[in-house]
Scaffold this motif. Structure first.
Motif, PDB file in Angstrom:
ATOM      1  N   GLY A 243       0.913  -1.473  -0.054  1.00 46.25           N
ATOM      2  CA  GLY A 243      -0.032  -0.146   0.082  1.00 46.25           C
ATOM      3  C   GLY A 243       0.892   1.216  -0.097  1.00 46.25           C
ATOM      4  O   GLY A 243      -0.074   2.483  -0.108  1.00 46.25           O
ATOM      5  N   GLY A 244       2.237   1.137   0.165  1.00 50.05           N
ATOM      6  CA  GLY A 244       2.927   2.205   0.130  1.00 50.05           C
ATOM      7  C   GLY A 244       3.681   2.660   1.375  1.00 50.05           C
ATOM      8  O   GLY A 244       4.391   3.508   1.399  1.00 50.05           O
ATOM      9  N   SER A 245       2.916   2.325   2.574  1.00 52.95           N
ATOM     10  CA  SER A 245       3.419   2.521   4.019  1.00 52.95           C
ATOM     11  C   SER A 245       4.760   1.998   4.146  1.00 52.95           C
ATOM     12  O   SER A 245       5.268   0.915   3.647  1.00 52.95           O
ATOM     13  N   LEU A 246       5.594   2.595   4.957  1.00 50.81           N
ATOM     14  CA  LEU A 246       6.993   2.330   5.329  1.00 50.81           C
ATOM     15  C   LEU A 246       7.109   1.945   6.838  1.00 50.81           C
ATOM     16  O   LEU A 246       6.347   2.597   7.671  1.00 50.81           O
ATOM     17  N   VAL A 247       7.896   0.651   7.084  1.00 53.39           N
ATOM     18  CA  VAL A 247       8.097   0.313   8.361  1.00 53.39           C
ATOM     19  C   VAL A 247       9.422   0.153   8.717  1.00 53.39           C
ATOM     20  O   VAL A 247      10.161  -0.715   7.926  1.00 53.39           O
ATOM     21  N   ASP A 248      10.000   0.910   9.985  1.00 50.44           N
ATOM     22  CA  ASP A 248      11.384   0.641  10.028  1.00 50.44           C
ATOM     23  C   ASP A 248      11.686  -0.552  10.869  1.00 50.44           C
ATOM     24  O   ASP A 248      10.927  -0.766  11.921  1.00 50.44           O
ATOM     25  N   VAL A 249      12.645  -1.314  10.724  1.00 49.77           N
ATOM     26  CA  VAL A 249      13.019  -2.589  11.278  1.00 49.77           C
ATOM     27  C   VAL A 249      14.509  -2.646  11.670  1.00 49.77           C
ATOM     28  O   VAL A 249      15.230  -2.466  10.534  1.00 49.77           O
TER      29      VAL A 249
ATOM     30  N   VAL B 159      -8.100  -7.058  -6.619  1.00 48.40           N
ATOM     31  CA  VAL B 159      -8.161  -6.919  -7.807  1.00 48.40           C
ATOM     32  C   VAL B 159      -8.704  -8.031  -8.551  1.00 48.40           C
ATOM     33  O   VAL B 159      -9.277  -7.796  -9.846  1.00 48.40           O
ATOM     34  N   ALA B 160      -8.633  -9.237  -8.228  1.00 50.65           N
ATOM     35  CA  ALA B 160      -9.405 -10.465  -8.911  1.00 50.65           C
ATOM     36  C   ALA B 160     -10.991 -10.116  -8.688  1.00 50.65           C
ATOM     37  O   ALA B 160     -11.650 -10.598  -9.786  1.00 50.65           O
ATOM     38  N   LEU B 161     -11.349  -9.635  -7.591  1.00 52.17           N
ATOM     39  CA  LEU B 161     -12.734  -9.500  -7.629  1.00 52.17           C
ATOM     40  C   LEU B 161     -13.425  -8.155  -8.354  1.00 52.17           C
ATOM     41  O   LEU B 161     -14.194  -8.384  -9.159  1.00 52.17           O
ATOM     42  N   TRP B 162     -12.382  -7.194  -8.403  1.00 52.27           N
ATOM     43  CA  TRP B 162     -12.807  -6.231  -9.512  1.00 52.27           C
ATOM     44  C   TRP B 162     -12.724  -6.781 -10.946  1.00 52.27           C
ATOM     45  O   TRP B 162     -13.663  -6.120 -11.801  1.00 52.27           O
ATOM     46  N   VAL B 163     -11.936  -7.267 -11.295  1.00 59.16           N
ATOM     47  CA  VAL B 163     -11.675  -7.835 -12.700  1.00 59.16           C
ATOM     48  C   VAL B 163     -12.830  -8.619 -12.908  1.00 59.16           C
ATOM     49  O   VAL B 163     -13.420  -8.489 -14.000  1.00 59.16           O
ATOM     50  N   SER B 164     -13.144  -9.435 -12.073  1.00 58.43           N
ATOM     51  CA  SER B 164     -14.403 -10.636 -12.064  1.00 58.43           C
ATOM     52  C   SER B 164     -15.666  -9.809 -12.358  1.00 58.43           C
ATOM     53  O   SER B 164     -16.437 -10.086 -13.157  1.00 58.43           O
ATOM     54  N   LEU B 165     -15.868  -8.953 -11.428  1.00 62.43           N
ATOM     55  CA  LEU B 165     -17.174  -8.160 -11.490  1.00 62.43           C
ATOM     56  C   LEU B 165     -17.166  -7.344 -12.754  1.00 62.43           C
ATOM     57  O   LEU B 165     -18.326  -7.140 -13.238  1.00 62.43           O
TER      58      LEU B 165
ATOM     59  N   TYR C 120     -14.299   0.518  -4.709  1.00 66.63           N
ATOM     60  CA  TYR C 120     -14.306   1.140  -3.324  1.00 66.63           C
ATOM     61  C   TYR C 120     -13.111   0.594  -2.446  1.00 66.63           C
ATOM     62  O   TYR C 120     -12.223   1.025  -2.013  1.00 66.63           O
ATOM     63  N   LEU C 121     -13.316  -0.905  -2.476  1.00 68.27           N
ATOM     64  CA  LEU C 121     -12.372  -1.789  -1.809  1.00 68.27           C
ATOM     65  C   LEU C 121     -10.945  -1.743  -2.389  1.00 68.27           C
ATOM     66  O   LEU C 121      -9.989  -1.485  -1.772  1.00 68.27           O
ATOM     67  N   LEU C 122     -10.883  -1.768  -3.762  1.00 67.35           N
ATOM     68  CA  LEU C 122      -9.680  -1.926  -4.429  1.00 67.35           C
ATOM     69  C   LEU C 122      -8.753  -0.369  -4.216  1.00 67.35           C
ATOM     70  O   LEU C 122      -7.676  -0.615  -4.057  1.00 67.35           O
ATOM     71  N   ILE C 123      -9.537   0.443  -4.632  1.00 69.25           N
ATOM     72  CA  ILE C 123      -8.896   1.681  -4.405  1.00 69.25           C
ATOM     73  C   ILE C 123      -8.508   2.312  -3.086  1.00 69.25           C
ATOM     74  O   ILE C 123      -7.341   2.666  -2.762  1.00 69.25           O
ATOM     75  N   GLY C 124      -9.196   1.719  -2.010  1.00 72.68           N
ATOM     76  CA  GLY C 124      -9.154   2.048  -0.680  1.00 72.68           C
ATOM     77  C   GLY C 124      -8.009   1.089  -0.113  1.00 72.68           C
ATOM     78  O   GLY C 124      -7.083   1.447   0.743  1.00 72.68           O
ATOM     79  N   LYS C 125      -7.868  -0.075  -0.810  1.00 67.01           N
ATOM     80  CA  LYS C 125      -6.685  -0.905  -0.086  1.00 67.01           C
ATOM     81  C   LYS C 125      -5.480  -1.063  -0.957  1.00 67.01           C
ATOM     82  O   LYS C 125      -4.316  -1.344  -0.418  1.00 67.01           O
ATOM     83  N   THR C 126      -5.548  -0.239  -2.282  1.00 69.86           N
ATOM     84  CA  THR C 126      -4.393  -0.521  -2.959  1.00 69.86           C
ATOM     85  C   THR C 126      -4.094   0.975  -3.284  1.00 69.86           C
ATOM     86  O   THR C 126      -3.831   1.806  -2.797  1.00 69.86           O
ATOM     87  N   SER C 127      -4.580   1.237  -4.754  1.00 75.73           N
ATOM     88  CA  SER C 127      -4.386   2.757  -5.471  1.00 75.73           C
ATOM     89  C   SER C 127      -5.230   2.476  -6.710  1.00 75.73           C
ATOM     90  O   SER C 127      -5.337   1.779  -7.048  1.00 75.73           O
ATOM     91  N   ALA C 128      -5.533   3.938  -7.156  1.00 77.89           N
ATOM     92  CA  ALA C 128      -6.170   3.941  -8.441  1.00 77.89           C
ATOM     93  C   ALA C 128      -5.087   3.456  -9.555  1.00 77.89           C
ATOM     94  O   ALA C 128      -5.570   2.833 -10.468  1.00 77.89           O
TER      95      ALA C 128
END
Length: 353
Positions: free
Chosen positions: A9-15, A43-49, A274-282
């Protein structure tokens, strides 16, 4: 030394590095894998629908015995309006726009709804005359038409390189049209009209909504736009389709379950966006859309017995490559415009993707 791990999703975590950080790195990697699996699922859900709704609409309009695209679109708008109302106002799953006034709605939302009504009317009517595969090929013109409209409306600046890219897309679509075995001028005119209306709508969203800092997702778009779109569609329905439906009333054998399930699928498609863009990106949706187009062209040609000629396939391939190049250039331009230095200490920070 710190390792900076980037999620899908683009977020960064320092380890932390070293033995002490191995366990934390393993946990972070497992989280990334889980997040990636969810993203692929969306992605699979959006492509299928997305592909399913298009083919379902084609079936209802051309084979089921309900050749009324305006009426079908109105059923979609009515169902989506009711479902979006429940999500926004009753269950409050999605928040509406807090600063939406009546004047703002009339001046900024209603024009977009009118353009959306025209787009749906023309595009759904085109399914009565053209194959699904050919329609998807012609829709490759969309980036070029949007660019031309944006230049005319002073939203984009003219570029010779970009215009050359748009010409290549147009040439490819022209070759695909020449190779279409079941070409129909009525359907082609309706399809081109829908593409122009959609391009104007896309640019208008940037002018009317983005400039006013009005942000709509797929659910709030249904909530605000669908009711107005339904109202605009009433005119062509009453003038064009209602008399035909009354004349064919006795011979029509309608199954309400089919029409209702079709509307449910249409709403499900918007929820998947809504789910695809919210959880990934446009951007993820745009890339997935390229894959969806090829899948849709292949499956629809088999299901609806619509053969594709080699000339048609070659023309679409040319347009496809030109669209991919255009998306690549836009992505690079966006990266240059929004690039920021996320590493607070470049000497001791590594990015692991």
């Amino acid at each position: 030394i710190m390792y900076r791990v980037k999620h899908t999703g683009g977020s960064l975590v320092d380890v932390p590095s070293g033995i002490a950080g191995v366990r934390e790195l393993s946990v972070a990697m497992n989280a990334i894998i889980e997040e990636a699996l969810w993203a692929y699922g969306y992605v699979a859900l959006w492509v299928s629908l997305s592909a399913g709704v298009i083919m379902y609409n084609k079936y209802v309009l051309a084979f089921f015995g309900f050749p009324f695209p305006v009426a079908l679109t109105m059923i979609h708008m009515a169902f989506c309006s009711a479902a979006a109302f429940l999500l926004v106002r009753v269950f409050k799953v999605v928040k509406g726009v807090p600063n939406m006034t009546r004047d703002m709605y009339m001046s900024r939302i209603v024009p977009i709804a009118a353009l959306f009504a025209l787009t749906l009317w023309f595009s759904n009517t085109a399914y009565l005359y053209l194959s699904v595969a050919f329609i998807q090929m012609v829709k490759a013109l969309m980036p070029g038409v949007v660019y031309v409209v944006a230049c005319v409306m002073k939203v984009e600046s003219f570029s010779r390189r970009t215009m050359l890219n748009m010409i290549m897309i147009t040439v490819g679509v022209c070759i695909a049209s020449y190779g279409e075995l079941n070409f129909n001028w009525t359907g082609m005119s309706l399809l081109l009209a829908s593409i122009v209306c959609e391009a104007v709508r896309v640019v208008s969203i940037q002018i009317l909504l983005t400039s006013a800092d009005i942000k709509l997702n797929s659910v709030t778009t249904l909530y605000y736009v669908s009711p107005a779109c339904f109202v605009f569609l009433c005119a062509p329905f009453i003038v064009i389709e209602l008399p035909k439906m009354m004349a064919l009333e006795e011979s029509m054998d309608l199954n309400p379950a089919v029409l209702l399930s079709n509307a449910v699928c249409a709403f499900g498609l918007n929820m998947s966006v809504y789910l695809l863009i919210g959880k990934t990106s446009a951007l993820t949706m745009n890339v997935a859309g390229v894959i969806k187009d090829w899948i849709l062209i292949y499956i629809s040609s088999l299901l609806f017995d619509a053969p594709i000629s080699n000339t048609q396939l070659g023309g679409y391939m040319l347009a496809f490559l030109a669209v991919c190049y255009y998306n690549y250039v836009k992505l690079k331009e966006r990266e240059v415009a929004t690039k920021v230095d996320v590493a607070s200490n470049p000497a001791t920070t590594k990015v692991v993707e």
